[in-house]
Every structure is written in C-alpha cells, then in structure tokens.
Design an enzyme around this catalytic site. Structure first.
Site, PDB file in Angstrom:
ATOM      1  N   ALA A 159       0.824  -1.205   0.000  1.00 40.17           N
ATOM      2  CA  ALA A 159       0.000   0.000   0.000  1.00 40.17           C
ATOM      3  C   ALA A 159       0.860   1.257   0.000  1.00 40.17           C
ATOM      4  O   ALA A 159       1.905   1.319   0.652  1.00 40.17           O
ATOM      5  CB  ALA A 159      -0.922   0.006   1.221  1.00 40.17           C
ATOM      6  N   SER A 167       3.801  -6.756   1.963  1.00 40.08           N
ATOM      7  CA  SER A 167       2.871  -6.009   2.805  1.00 40.08           C
ATOM      8  C   SER A 167       1.419  -6.282   2.351  1.00 40.08           C
ATOM      9  O   SER A 167       1.011  -7.432   2.229  1.00 40.08           O
ATOM     10  CB  SER A 167       3.230  -4.523   2.776  1.00 40.08           C
ATOM     11  N   ASP A 216      10.800  -5.810  11.595  1.00 39.63           N
ATOM     12  CA  ASP A 216       9.656  -5.084  11.032  1.00 39.63           C
ATOM     13  C   ASP A 216       8.888  -4.349  12.133  1.00 39.63           C
ATOM     14  O   ASP A 216       8.450  -4.962  13.102  1.00 39.63           O
ATOM     15  CB  ASP A 216       8.734  -6.069  10.314  1.00 39.63           C
ATOM     16  N   HIS A 275      10.704  -3.382   7.433  1.00 41.42           N
ATOM     17  CA  HIS A 275       9.538  -3.758   6.616  1.00 41.42           C
ATOM     18  C   HIS A 275       9.882  -3.793   5.131  1.00 41.42           C
ATOM     19  O   HIS A 275       9.321  -4.584   4.378  1.00 41.42           O
ATOM     20  CB  HIS A 275       8.405  -2.767   6.879  1.00 41.42           C
ATOM     21  N   LEU A 277      15.845 -16.856  -4.813  1.00 38.47           N
ATOM     22  CA  LEU A 277      16.436 -17.834  -5.727  1.00 38.47           C
ATOM     23  C   LEU A 277      16.443 -19.231  -5.104  1.00 38.47           C
ATOM     24  O   LEU A 277      16.154 -20.222  -5.784  1.00 38.47           O
ATOM     25  CB  LEU A 277      17.862 -17.407  -6.105  1.00 38.47           C
TER      26      LEU A 277
END
Length: 259
Positions: free
Chosen positions: A15, A83, A212, A240, A255
């Site tokens: 967002a 997120s 975070d 975050h 990966l």
C-alpha cells in the site's frame, strides 16, 4: 552440468508504494538470469487512475490481473507480494492458480481459506495500537454508501516504522513518491473466503522481516500458523522494506525458494 532454469518473477508492491520499490531487487534477479515483471497497482505511483475511481479490491488489483492474463498457457510465474500486496497475490491465486508455480509472501498480509478476506486485516488492526500509525492520514473517499477510507503514510511513519533500517536516500525517495491507498475493508468483509481448490492449490512461502515495525514478526508468525505455509524463511535484520534494506539477502532467499 545442470542447466539453470530461467524463471519469471512478478513483484507486487504494498500500500502507498509502487513498482519503484523493487528497484534494487529487480536488477539482482535479472543478473541471476531470470525474467522480472514489476507493476504499479491501480492508482499507485505513476498509474494514471485516481483512488476515487476504485471501489473494490479487485479494482485495485486489476494491473496484476492483466499481467497474469498475458502469461502464456505453458508458463508459470513466481509471485512475490509485499505487505498489503499479499492480498493482491491471494486474488491472483484464486483467479489464475494454474499460472503460478509459487506465491511468496514478504512481510505480507496472508489470508486463509476459512474466514472472509478482511479477517487478516481485522486481526492486524486489532493488534496494532493506534499510536503506531504516527502521522499516517486516514480519510473517506468515493461515494458515502461505499464506506471507503484512504490511507496515506506520513513522513514520520515512513522513516520510523517502515524504512528505519534503510538508507536515508531511500527514505527520501519513499516520502516523495507515496500515494494514498485503501484497504477496501468493506469490500473484503463482504466476500467469501478464498477457496482450497484454487488459492489453496498454489504452493506458498513466507519470508519474515525480522526487524519489522509495521507488520510485527509476531503477527507474521501468527499468519503463518493461521494459514499454513510450505516454506518459511526469515531475514533477521530486515525492516519492513526488505527489498530496500536487505536486497542481496532477499534475492538469494528468493532464488533458493524458487528452486
């Protein structure tokens, strides 16, 4: 020697952000020999639409749907959602499960197949003190009968809770490019749960962002337990914005997971 398989990564932002937030990760994945698609969701970054033109979460997700529709029938992509982008992933998983080899949730909101799609956001908001949102602005938009509310991250929230371990240049970039978004809670609360046959069919991985301050590691662990995930990894020293603060570590994790 084993031939390295080229994969197609589709990166979905959170967002108030945009495709620009992947600018460090995208070239790393390309340098490793893979194809990468980044996109702006509706009314995000340079997408020409206004938030007032959107009423539902699928409206917001439309650019991702268009990418998925362009994928040839014989190709599968690796979806990565950051997120709130985890919910965009969920809608794509429900709509195009046959085109997705793996869905990776990066410090993301991850719904389940039992509750309505708004459930994970309701739990997040209930567990997050209002003061944590700092100078974030909330405002009504659109038609009153649609009960829509916008969210716009403020400079203090961006620097102290989203990018607190990221370079100062990236904090400045984020503040200059931020656009209002919406959680579309009313729309999500009126929808049926995602299905086991489609959303649940797609293999899932979760990458925990260990430092975070926007979506806490504790809440991320709750999501993993609530929904169930095939692969779990953690970047212990990432804020975050792991793609900004720890792009090389994130690239290697992706990966490894994609193999």
């Amino acid at each position: 020697m084993e031939e390295k398989q080229q994969r197609h990564f589709v990166l979905v932002h959170g967002a108030c952000l945009g495709a620009w937030s992947w600018y460090k990760l995208q070239p790393l994945l390309k340098a490793a020999g893979h194809y990468v698609t980044v996109l702006d969701l509706s009314a995000s970054c340079i997408d020409p639409r206004s938030l007032d033109e959107l009423c539902t979460f699928p409206d917001y997700t439309l650019p991702l749907f268009k990418v998925m529709e362009s994928i040839p029938p014989d190709e599968k992509v690796v979806l990565i959602g950051h997120s709130l982008g985890g919910l965009n992933l969920a809608f794509a998983m429900e709509k195009y499960p046959e085109k997705i080899s793996l869905a990776v949730f990066l410090g993301a909101t991850m719904p389940d197949t039992i509750h309505r799609p708004s459930y994970v956001l309701e739990k997040y908001l209930a567990r997050t003190p209002a003061e944590n949102f700092s100078d974030t602005q909330f405002a009504p938009f659109g038609r009153p009968e649609d009960h829509l509310q916008s969210i716009l991250f403020g400079p203090q929230y961006i620097s102290s809770r989203i990018y607190q371990l990221s370079p100062a240049e990236d904090v400045a970039l984020a503040i200059s490019l931020v656009r209002p978004a919406s959680l579309f809670m009313q729309d999500l609360s009126n929808r049926s749960p995602f299905s086991n046959k489609r959303f649940g069919f797609v293999k899932r991985a979760y990458i925990i962002t260990g430092k975070d301050k926007a979506i806490s590691p504790e809440f991320q662990h709750w999501e993993i337990k609530n929904t169930g995930v095939t692969i779990v990894k953690e970047i212990e020293d990432a804020d975050h914005m792991a793609m900004i603060s720890k792009p090389h570590t994130l690239c290697q994790y992706l990966l490894d997971i994609a193999k």
